[in-house]
Every structure is written in structure tokens, then in C-alpha cells.
Design a protein around this motif. Structure first.
Motif, PDB file in Angstrom:
ATOM      1  N   PRO A 190       0.733  -1.135   0.042  1.00 16.62           N
ATOM      2  CA  PRO A 190       0.063  -0.032  -0.038  1.00 16.62           C
ATOM      3  C   PRO A 190       0.829   1.340   0.054  1.00 16.62           C
ATOM      4  O   PRO A 190       0.424   2.364  -0.624  1.00 16.62           O
ATOM      5  N   THR A 191       1.829   1.232   0.641  1.00 18.03           N
ATOM      6  CA  THR A 191       2.855   2.510   0.642  1.00 18.03           C
ATOM      7  C   THR A 191       3.542   2.718  -0.690  1.00 18.03           C
ATOM      8  O   THR A 191       3.392   4.060  -1.105  1.00 18.03           O
ATOM      9  N   LEU A 192       3.800   1.609  -1.434  1.00 13.34           N
ATOM     10  CA  LEU A 192       3.937   2.188  -2.885  1.00 13.34           C
ATOM     11  C   LEU A 192       2.852   2.662  -3.743  1.00 13.34           C
ATOM     12  O   LEU A 192       3.091   3.394  -4.742  1.00 13.34           O
ATOM     13  N   VAL A 193       1.610   2.337  -3.547  1.00 12.19           N
ATOM     14  CA  VAL A 193       0.597   2.787  -4.286  1.00 12.19           C
ATOM     15  C   VAL A 193       0.083   4.058  -3.681  1.00 12.19           C
ATOM     16  O   VAL A 193       0.158   4.932  -4.813  1.00 12.19           O
ATOM     17  N   ARG A 194       0.499   4.434  -2.333  1.00 13.98           N
ATOM     18  CA  ARG A 194       0.288   5.877  -1.988  1.00 13.98           C
ATOM     19  C   ARG A 194       1.191   6.804  -2.654  1.00 13.98           C
ATOM     20  O   ARG A 194       0.933   7.983  -3.053  1.00 13.98           O
ATOM     21  N   VAL A 195       2.541   6.377  -2.591  1.00 12.49           N
ATOM     22  CA  VAL A 195       3.646   7.091  -3.129  1.00 12.49           C
ATOM     23  C   VAL A 195       3.338   7.393  -4.544  1.00 12.49           C
ATOM     24  O   VAL A 195       3.374   8.442  -5.277  1.00 12.49           O
ATOM     25  N   GLY A 196       2.856   6.320  -5.481  1.00 11.97           N
ATOM     26  CA  GLY A 196       2.646   6.450  -6.625  1.00 11.97           C
ATOM     27  C   GLY A 196       1.456   7.568  -7.039  1.00 11.97           C
ATOM     28  O   GLY A 196       1.477   8.339  -7.959  1.00 11.97           O
ATOM     29  N   TYR A 197       0.582   7.551  -6.263  1.00  4.70           N
ATOM     30  CA  TYR A 197      -0.683   8.246  -6.283  1.00  4.70           C
ATOM     31  C   TYR A 197      -0.111   9.790  -6.142  1.00  4.70           C
ATOM     32  O   TYR A 197      -0.497  10.726  -6.881  1.00  4.70           O
ATOM     33  N   ILE A 198       0.663   9.810  -5.088  1.00  4.98           N
ATOM     34  CA  ILE A 198       1.181  11.253  -4.737  1.00  4.98           C
ATOM     35  C   ILE A 198       1.946  11.772  -5.811  1.00  4.98           C
ATOM     36  O   ILE A 198       1.785  13.133  -6.417  1.00  4.98           O
ATOM     37  N   LEU A 199       2.802  11.088  -6.375  1.00  7.72           N
ATOM     38  CA  LEU A 199       3.661  11.625  -7.600  1.00  7.72           C
ATOM     39  C   LEU A 199       2.995  11.745  -8.751  1.00  7.72           C
ATOM     40  O   LEU A 199       3.083  12.839  -9.541  1.00  7.72           O
ATOM     41  N   LEU A 200       1.822  10.958  -9.150  1.00  7.93           N
ATOM     42  CA  LEU A 200       0.870  11.169 -10.096  1.00  7.93           C
ATOM     43  C   LEU A 200       0.231  12.338  -9.963  1.00  7.93           C
ATOM     44  O   LEU A 200      -0.231  13.298 -10.899  1.00  7.93           O
ATOM     45  N   SER A 201      -0.343  12.539  -8.806  1.00  8.94           N
ATOM     46  CA  SER A 201      -1.145  13.792  -8.430  1.00  8.94           C
ATOM     47  C   SER A 201      -0.532  15.165  -8.849  1.00  8.94           C
ATOM     48  O   SER A 201      -1.108  16.054  -9.295  1.00  8.94           O
ATOM     49  N   VAL A 202       0.707  15.171  -8.229  1.00  7.07           N
ATOM     50  CA  VAL A 202       1.704  16.329  -8.212  1.00  7.07           C
ATOM     51  C   VAL A 202       2.035  16.565  -9.945  1.00  7.07           C
ATOM     52  O   VAL A 202       1.968  17.756 -10.091  1.00  7.07           O
ATOM     53  N   PHE A 203       2.381  15.575 -10.656  1.00  6.76           N
ATOM     54  CA  PHE A 203       2.749  15.745 -11.895  1.00  6.76           C
ATOM     55  C   PHE A 203       1.726  16.134 -12.679  1.00  6.76           C
ATOM     56  O   PHE A 203       1.890  16.582 -14.080  1.00  6.76           O
ATOM     57  N   THR A 204       0.472  16.005 -12.546  1.00  7.59           N
ATOM     58  CA  THR A 204      -0.938  16.133 -13.244  1.00  7.59           C
ATOM     59  C   THR A 204      -1.674  17.362 -12.441  1.00  7.59           C
ATOM     60  O   THR A 204      -2.807  17.555 -12.718  1.00  7.59           O
ATOM     61  N   PHE A 205      -0.999  18.349 -11.903  1.00 12.46           N
ATOM     62  CA  PHE A 205      -1.490  19.592 -11.286  1.00 12.46           C
ATOM     63  C   PHE A 205      -2.609  19.231 -10.366  1.00 12.46           C
ATOM     64  O   PHE A 205      -3.556  19.752 -10.651  1.00 12.46           O
ATOM     65  N   PHE A 206      -2.524  18.236  -9.581  1.00 14.58           N
ATOM     66  CA  PHE A 206      -3.462  17.794  -8.561  1.00 14.58           C
ATOM     67  C   PHE A 206      -4.770  17.429  -9.093  1.00 14.58           C
ATOM     68  O   PHE A 206      -5.696  17.520  -8.379  1.00 14.58           O
ATOM     69  N   SER A 207      -5.085  16.846 -10.302  1.00 13.33           N
ATOM     70  CA  SER A 207      -6.177  16.250 -10.989  1.00 13.33           C
ATOM     71  C   SER A 207      -6.201  14.955 -10.263  1.00 13.33           C
ATOM     72  O   SER A 207      -7.667  14.582 -10.304  1.00 13.33           O
ATOM     73  N   GLY A 208      -5.316  14.483  -9.662  1.00 16.92           N
ATOM     74  CA  GLY A 208      -5.402  13.114  -8.855  1.00 16.92           C
ATOM     75  C   GLY A 208      -6.310  13.176  -7.845  1.00 16.92           C
ATOM     76  O   GLY A 208      -6.944  12.231  -7.407  1.00 16.92           O
ATOM     77  N   LEU A 209      -6.509  14.302  -7.172  1.00 17.20           N
ATOM     78  CA  LEU A 209      -7.307  14.581  -6.052  1.00 17.20           C
ATOM     79  C   LEU A 209      -8.845  14.530  -6.218  1.00 17.20           C
ATOM     80  O   LEU A 209      -9.541  13.834  -5.634  1.00 17.20           O
ATOM     81  N   LEU A 210      -9.080  14.952  -7.642  1.00 13.03           N
ATOM     82  CA  LEU A 210     -10.697  14.575  -8.230  1.00 13.03           C
ATOM     83  C   LEU A 210     -10.770  13.257  -8.518  1.00 13.03           C
ATOM     84  O   LEU A 210     -11.697  12.600  -8.115  1.00 13.03           O
ATOM     85  N   ALA A 211      -9.798  12.506  -8.917  1.00 12.74           N
ATOM     86  CA  ALA A 211      -9.772  11.238  -9.167  1.00 12.74           C
ATOM     87  C   ALA A 211     -10.027  10.372  -7.830  1.00 12.74           C
ATOM     88  O   ALA A 211     -11.020   9.436  -7.792  1.00 12.74           O
ATOM     89  N   TYR A 212      -9.464  10.628  -7.063  1.00 15.52           N
ATOM     90  CA  TYR A 212      -9.391   9.934  -5.490  1.00 15.52           C
ATOM     91  C   TYR A 212     -10.825  10.155  -4.898  1.00 15.52           C
ATOM     92  O   TYR A 212     -11.482   9.317  -4.437  1.00 15.52           O
ATOM     93  N   VAL A 213     -11.583  11.211  -5.306  1.00  8.78           N
ATOM     94  CA  VAL A 213     -12.645  11.636  -4.546  1.00  8.78           C
ATOM     95  C   VAL A 213     -13.667  10.982  -5.471  1.00  8.78           C
ATOM     96  O   VAL A 213     -14.864  10.357  -4.698  1.00  8.78           O
ATOM     97  N   ILE A 214     -13.592  10.652  -6.652  1.00  7.88           N
ATOM     98  CA  ILE A 214     -14.460   9.947  -7.531  1.00  7.88           C
ATOM     99  C   ILE A 214     -14.360   8.514  -7.018  1.00  7.88           C
ATOM    100  O   ILE A 214     -15.499   7.861  -6.972  1.00  7.88           O
ATOM    101  N   LEU A 215     -13.370   8.094  -6.563  1.00  6.46           N
ATOM    102  CA  LEU A 215     -12.984   6.549  -6.466  1.00  6.46           C
ATOM    103  C   LEU A 215     -13.599   6.339  -5.157  1.00  6.46           C
ATOM    104  O   LEU A 215     -14.387   5.224  -4.821  1.00  6.46           O
TER     105      LEU A 215
END
Length: 65
Positions: A31-56
Motif C-alpha cells: 500500500p505504501t508504494l501505491v500511495r507514493v505513486g498516487y502522490i507523484l501522479l497527482s503532483v505531476f498532473t497538477f493535482f487532478s489526482g485529487l478529483l480522481a481520488y474523490v470519485i473513487l
């Protein structure tokens, strides 16, 4: 007959809502690897990962033990 895997939010491996923990359980990852990957993806996509997280969070059902 093999049972199909289902994607659930984790009730054990959760920091906020269990989305990353559920993805980690589904793909049998740490789970730590998934969280780190999510944070990196979110930062590099200008925090659009936050929207994806809320939808999920809304769409994925909670896994009950």
C-alpha cells in the motif's frame, strides 16, 4: 471455478478512505508504494489526482471483513 476479483476500498489499509489500500490489495502490492505513486501522479498532473481520488471514494464500495 475461479472467483472473480472485485475492487473494494480497504477497511484495514486505510489512511483517509481506503482507496489506495484497496487498489494495493487488488493488485497484490504494498500500500505504501501505491500511495507514493498516487502522490507523484497527482503532483505531476497538477493535482487532478485529487478529483480522481474523490470519485473513487464515492464509487468504490467498502470491503467488510
Amino acid at each position: 471455478m475461479e472467483t472473480s476479483k472485485r475492487l473494494y476500498r480497504s477497511d484495514k489499509e486505510k489512511m483517509i478512505a481506503g482507496v489506495c489500500g484497496g487498489i494495493a490489495e487488488y493488485f497484490d502490492l504494498d500500500p505504501t508504494l501505491v500511495r507514493v505513486g498516487y502522490i507523484l501522479l497527482s503532483v505531476f498532473t497538477f493535482f487532478s489526482g485529487l478529483l480522481a481520488y474523490v470519485i473513487l471514494w464515492i464509487v468504490m464500495p467498502l470491503k467488510h471483513a
